[in-house]
Design a protein around this motif. Structure first.
Motif, PDB file in Angstrom:
ATOM      1  N   GLY A   6      70.931  31.667  29.934  1.00 43.48           N
ATOM      2  CA  GLY A   6      70.744  32.882  29.139  1.00 43.48           C
ATOM      3  C   GLY A   6      69.589  33.734  29.613  1.00 43.48           C
ATOM      4  N   GLY A   7      68.823  33.265  30.612  1.00 41.20           N
ATOM      5  CA  GLY A   7      67.735  34.048  31.167  1.00 41.20           C
ATOM      6  C   GLY A   7      66.495  34.038  30.301  1.00 41.20           C
ATOM      7  N   SER A   8      65.458  34.725  30.813  1.00 35.62           N
ATOM      8  CA  SER A   8      64.154  34.813  30.176  1.00 35.62           C
ATOM      9  C   SER A   8      63.651  33.412  29.837  1.00 35.62           C
ATOM     10  N   LEU A   9      63.177  33.178  28.614  1.00 37.22           N
ATOM     11  CA  LEU A   9      62.614  31.876  28.243  1.00 37.22           C
ATOM     12  C   LEU A   9      63.516  31.122  27.264  1.00 37.22           C
ATOM     13  N   THR A  10      64.819  31.378  27.349  1.00 34.45           N
ATOM     14  CA  THR A  10      65.743  30.749  26.402  1.00 34.45           C
ATOM     15  C   THR A  10      65.809  29.231  26.562  1.00 34.45           C
ATOM     16  N   THR A  11      65.512  28.729  27.766  1.00 36.35           N
ATOM     17  CA  THR A  11      65.537  27.272  27.954  1.00 36.35           C
ATOM     18  C   THR A  11      64.303  26.597  27.357  1.00 36.35           C
ATOM     19  N   TYR A  12      63.334  27.398  26.908  1.00 41.01           N
ATOM     20  CA  TYR A  12      62.112  26.854  26.294  1.00 41.01           C
ATOM     21  C   TYR A  12      62.011  27.272  24.830  1.00 41.01           C
ATOM     22  N   GLU A  13      63.153  27.403  24.192  1.00 39.26           N
ATOM     23  CA  GLU A  13      63.208  27.916  22.822  1.00 39.26           C
ATOM     24  C   GLU A  13      62.337  27.122  21.861  1.00 39.26           C
ATOM     25  N   PHE A  14      62.257  25.801  22.060  1.00 39.76           N
ATOM     26  CA  PHE A  14      61.498  24.960  21.131  1.00 39.76           C
ATOM     27  C   PHE A  14      60.301  24.277  21.807  1.00 39.76           C
ATOM     28  N   ASN A  15      59.982  24.669  23.030  1.00 42.70           N
ATOM     29  CA  ASN A  15      58.840  24.074  23.718  1.00 42.70           C
ATOM     30  C   ASN A  15      57.547  24.591  23.112  1.00 42.70           C
ATOM     31  N   PRO A  16      56.728  23.715  22.509  1.00 43.69           N
ATOM     32  CA  PRO A  16      55.528  24.190  21.804  1.00 43.69           C
ATOM     33  C   PRO A  16      54.490  24.810  22.743  1.00 43.69           C
ATOM     34  N   VAL A  17      54.336  24.263  23.943  1.00 45.68           N
ATOM     35  CA  VAL A  17      53.323  24.774  24.864  1.00 45.68           C
ATOM     36  C   VAL A  17      53.707  26.169  25.353  1.00 45.68           C
ATOM     37  N   VAL A  18      54.923  26.305  25.876  1.00 48.08           N
ATOM     38  CA  VAL A  18      55.367  27.594  26.407  1.00 48.08           C
ATOM     39  C   VAL A  18      55.369  28.657  25.312  1.00 48.08           C
ATOM     40  N   ASN A  19      55.924  28.326  24.161  1.00 48.68           N
ATOM     41  CA  ASN A  19      55.971  29.294  23.063  1.00 48.68           C
ATOM     42  C   ASN A  19      54.579  29.729  22.623  1.00 48.68           C
ATOM     43  N   THR A  20      53.697  28.766  22.408  1.00 48.89           N
ATOM     44  CA  THR A  20      52.362  29.080  21.907  1.00 48.89           C
ATOM     45  C   THR A  20      51.551  29.882  22.913  1.00 48.89           C
ATOM     46  N   VAL A  21      51.570  29.452  24.181  1.00 50.69           N
ATOM     47  CA  VAL A  21      50.788  30.140  25.214  1.00 50.69           C
ATOM     48  C   VAL A  21      51.289  31.560  25.420  1.00 50.69           C
TER      49      VAL A  21
END
Length: 443
Positions: A184-199
């Motif tokens: 799906g592009g962008s950061l969709t593969t990290y939808e629930f990753n706390p580090v990536v989302n928070t940073v």
């Protein structure tokens, strides 16, 4: 001699506009080189221009996938353009002058003041040095934190490039990603990753607060009462525009199973519209009502003198405050023990109307020309003029003429409506005669 004389005759607004334009032309030429694209053919003029304008104007809209179409060289050009565009072309150029030890003249100081939306000329060079120092620190910390996630997945070298690219892109509110279209592009593969989302969210918020707000935090710490009125408004509006949409998105879109992990995508969509352009979910899956909310959030954007776009939080606050004052039949627009001037309200009204008219006409034109719905066309139009970069997937399907409309909107939104107007009409004769005043009934 004539060239130097002409250069000195330029107003700060004209210098800002021309600097952005020249940098865009140089970046376009670089992206048209064979070394910039994977196929070795180089990008077309339209694709190269669209991409570099989107990067310099820290928007993030793309007609080609950044991760698969551009080579490392092409991605490096885009990242450099993002960094320079986030700081401001003028600020970046004058910073080189400062580091070279050359003297900064009055015209350069005036231009820096206009570019940074600084309240006074005094201390402007120290402010630029402060900005550069903290930009480097914040982006480095963001890179290191993202590296802990990307290194195990992509390797030590590629992981560092991914971490640095997305940290700079997030802080500059650009929204460019090099993840590729998979998932799906962008950061969709990290939808629930706390580090990536928070940073990513923290980088977006910090970049969107504005450099003058940073200066208040540095000077007064957590003594918010000592902050300037502008900083107070920015902080209040930022908090409201994150918390309220997060609750709405969670209640209507992501929280049906009452899993608190879904607060991540709910908050991410609220933050990224400020105007970062990343998305952790497929925006086409959102309801039309929530996409309409995203449009409103994109239009507001971030703070003046920041890496974000939009009409700015201060403009939205001034307009809302004037409505509230009118409802109370009060002649004064006040908040936090201070009164907002009529000139400020007048500028806010003019700026809002300029954005609104451009959005309306551009939306109608793109919808008619390319046969997309009004909502979809409006989404792309607002994303461009507010330099957000969020897309529902129609950017690469637009006709050439529609792409050039978005190019103009991105440029207009980055340099700023008032700066653009002042660049076109740089001279004002305050001694002109005035017509007799006569009231007109409103409402």
């Amino acid at each position: 001699m004539d060239v130097l004389k002409y250069g000195r005759s330029l107003s700060p607004a004209q210098i800002i506009v021309y600097s952005f334009a020249l940098f865009i032309l140089a970046g376009t030429a670089l992206l048209m080189l064979p070394a910039a694209t994977v196929d070795g053919a180089g990008a077309t003029f339209t694709d190269a221009l669209f991409t570099i304008v989107s990067a310099v104007c820290v928007t993030g809209l793309s007609v080609q996938d950044t991760g698969t179409y551009w080579t490392f060289f092409g991605q490096a050009v885009i990242l450099f353009a993002i960094q320079v565009g986030g700081l401001g072309v003028v600020t970046a150029a004058i910073s080189l002058t400062v580091f070279s030890g050359r003297k900064i003249g009055l015209m350069q100081r005036n231009t820096m003041q206009e570019a940074l939306a600084a309240p006074q000329l005094k201390g402007i060079v120290q402010l630029v040095l402060f900005i550069l120092k903290y930009v480097a620190i914040i982006e480095l910390v963001g890179t290191l934190l993202l590296y802990t996630v990307f290194a195990p997945q992509y390797g030590w070298v590629t992981g560092w490039w991914y971490a640095m690219f997305h940290a700079i892109s997030a802080f500059c509110n650009a929204g460019f990603d090099i993840m590729g279209p998979a998932g799906g592009g962008s950061l969709t593969t990290y939808e629930f990753n706390p580090v990536v989302n928070t940073v990513i969210m923290l980088l977006i918020i910090i970049g969107g607060l504005g450099f003058m707000t940073w200066a208040d935090v540095r000077t007064h710490g957590f003594h918010i009462r000592a902050y300037r009125l502008q900083s107070k408004i920015i902080l209040i509006m930022t908090a409201v525009l994150i918390i309220v949409p997060t609750l709405i998105f969670y209640a209507t879109e992501f929280g049906q199973n009452h899993d608190t992990m879904y607060l991540f995508p709910a908050m991410f969509q609220a933050v990224t519209t400020r105007t970062a352009g990343f998305n952790s979910v497929d925006l086409m899956t959102l309801s039309e009502s929530n996409r309409a909310i995203l449009i409103l959030l994109m239009l507001v954007g971030g703070a003046p003198g920041s890496t974000a776009g939009g009409i700015k939080t201060t403009t939205a606050f001034a307009l809302l405050a004037s409505v509230w004052a009118m409802m109370r039949r009060s002649s004064d627009i006040s908040c936090f023990g201070r009164r907002i001037s009529e000139d400020t309200l007048h500028k806010a009204t003019v700026l809002f109307m300029m954005y609104l008219l451009l959005i309306i006409f551009s939306t109608i034109f793109i919808s008619a020309l390319d046969d997309f719905s009004i909502l979809d066309s409006c989404f792309e139009t607002v994303s461009a003029i507010a330099t957000v970069g969020l897309s529902i997937g129609i950017t690469d399907q637009l006709s050439t003429l529609s792409k050039y409309i978005l190019i103009f909107l991105m440029f207009f939104g980055r340099v700023g409506a008032l700066t653009f107007v002042f660049a076109v009409h740089s001279k004002f004769d305050g001694t002109r005669s005035h017509y007799v005043k006569e009231d007109v009934v409103i409402g």
